[in-house]
Design a protein around this motif. Structure first.
Motif, PDB file in Angstrom:
ATOM      1  N   ALA A 102      36.682  40.495  38.189  1.00 24.21           N
ATOM      2  CA  ALA A 102      35.778  39.870  39.176  1.00 24.21           C
ATOM      3  C   ALA A 102      34.943  38.799  38.479  1.00 24.21           C
ATOM      4  O   ALA A 102      33.845  39.067  38.004  1.00 24.21           O
ATOM      5  CB  ALA A 102      34.893  40.937  39.795  1.00 24.21           C
ATOM      6  N   LEU A 136      42.038  41.923  42.825  1.00 26.59           N
ATOM      7  CA  LEU A 136      40.756  42.471  42.366  1.00 26.59           C
ATOM      8  C   LEU A 136      40.553  43.903  42.862  1.00 26.59           C
ATOM      9  O   LEU A 136      40.888  44.228  44.001  1.00 26.59           O
ATOM     10  CB  LEU A 136      39.616  41.579  42.850  1.00 26.59           C
ATOM     11  CG  LEU A 136      39.703  40.136  42.357  1.00 26.59           C
ATOM     12  CD1 LEU A 136      38.599  39.290  42.946  1.00 26.59           C
ATOM     13  CD2 LEU A 136      39.670  40.066  40.840  1.00 26.59           C
ATOM     14  N   ASP A 138      37.769  45.691  43.578  1.00 26.97           N
ATOM     15  CA  ASP A 138      36.718  45.894  44.580  1.00 26.97           C
ATOM     16  C   ASP A 138      36.133  47.313  44.546  1.00 26.97           C
ATOM     17  O   ASP A 138      36.142  48.027  45.557  1.00 26.97           O
ATOM     18  CB  ASP A 138      37.254  45.551  45.984  1.00 26.97           C
ATOM     19  CG  ASP A 138      36.107  45.347  46.970  1.00 26.97           C
ATOM     20  OD1 ASP A 138      34.969  45.102  46.518  1.00 26.97           O
ATOM     21  OD2 ASP A 138      36.338  45.452  48.190  1.00 26.97           O
ATOM     22  N   ASN A 153      34.314  46.478  38.197  1.00 25.44           N
ATOM     23  CA  ASN A 153      35.086  45.268  38.510  1.00 25.44           C
ATOM     24  C   ASN A 153      35.113  44.285  37.339  1.00 25.44           C
ATOM     25  O   ASN A 153      35.888  43.331  37.345  1.00 25.44           O
ATOM     26  CB  ASN A 153      34.510  44.592  39.756  1.00 25.44           C
ATOM     27  CG  ASN A 153      34.480  45.551  40.922  1.00 25.44           C
ATOM     28  OD1 ASN A 153      35.527  45.987  41.387  1.00 25.44           O
ATOM     29  ND2 ASN A 153      33.287  45.929  41.362  1.00 25.44           N
TER      30      ASN A 153
END
Ligand code: SF4
Ligand code: SF4
Length: 219
Positions: A102, A136, A138, A153
């Motif tokens: 992230a 990603l 999450d 993340n």
């Protein structure tokens, strides 16, 4: 450097260096001020994990690049850490890592001291993947600990924090759960980190990214 072992000579990118026989090339390079990208390597670990796939180097005697964390130095070894083949592999490993990261440096507590930023600079590549599609995880931020937060993340699964935490013996709480893309850092029993750990920040100091970060002190 282990004083019981013979000193040998080798060269990295044309620079002559000395190392103890049998020492892993990564540590010999770092001890001589030569940075080779790495995340999962731990000097205290008897055998390297070799999972981050970032420390590829070329050696005159080898046809293909080798991971510097897994190969022992030898007398007269000639090492090239800037070869096109090894750089291609290291960049591919980094891109894979960053495809599930992230990326938000401007709002990240590690901005400016992050090892991912350093590695991108050394490999001369972007933090943002160019070839791979982002995938990603999450996952929720765990802010349950009074001293630090865990943002999974931003975790690259390097294992440094788990290694540090295990030094706490019976009080150790960190470990990995699941496999593949679902693999993540967690506490035993998957409890919030604040329920299990209170007064130690060794894991935060070991973390190369913004995944584990001290909380801002109140003004
Ligand atoms: S962990 Fe590093 S690369 Fe990732 S957002 Fe934070 S500063 Fe940027
Ligand atoms: S939280 Fe940090 S030290 Fe722990 S595995 Fe993730 S990136 Fe590595």
């Amino acid at each position: 450097m282990n004083k019981d072992k013979a000193v040998i000579r080798l060269s990295i990118d044309g620079k002559p260096i000395k190392a103890r026989a049998g020492e892993k090339l990564l540590w010999a390079a770092l001890d001589n001020g030569i940075y080779i990208p790495n995340l999962c390597a731990l000097r205290a670990r008897p055998e390297p994990d070799a999972s981050c796939r970032l420390c590829w180097v070329e050696i005159d005697a080898e046809k293909t690049p080798v991971p510097a964390c897994a190969i022992a130095v030898k007398e007269g070894m000639v090492v090239n850490i800037c070869g096109e083949k090894s750089l291609t592999l290291s960049r591919a490993g980094f891109e894979l890592l960053m495809a599930s990261h992230a990326l938000d440096c401007a709002r990240c507590p590690a901005n400016g001291r992050c090892e991912l930023q350093k590695i991108a600079k050394v490999l001369k590549c972007s933090l943002k993947p160019k070839q791979l599609r982002l995938l990603l995880p999450d996952l929720p931020l765990d802010d349950s600990n009074p001293l630090f937060n865990l943002d999974p993340n931003k975790c690259v699964l390097c294992g440094r924090c788990v290694w540090e935490c295990r030094k706490q013996g019976e009080k150790a709480v960190l470990g990995f759960a699941h496999r593949g893309f679902a693999r993540r850092l967690t506490t035993f029993g998957d409890k919030p980190i604040g329920n299990r750990c209170f007064d130690c920040t060794a894991c935060v100091k070991a973390c190369p990214t913004g995944a584990l970060a001290l909380k801002d002190k109140p003004d």
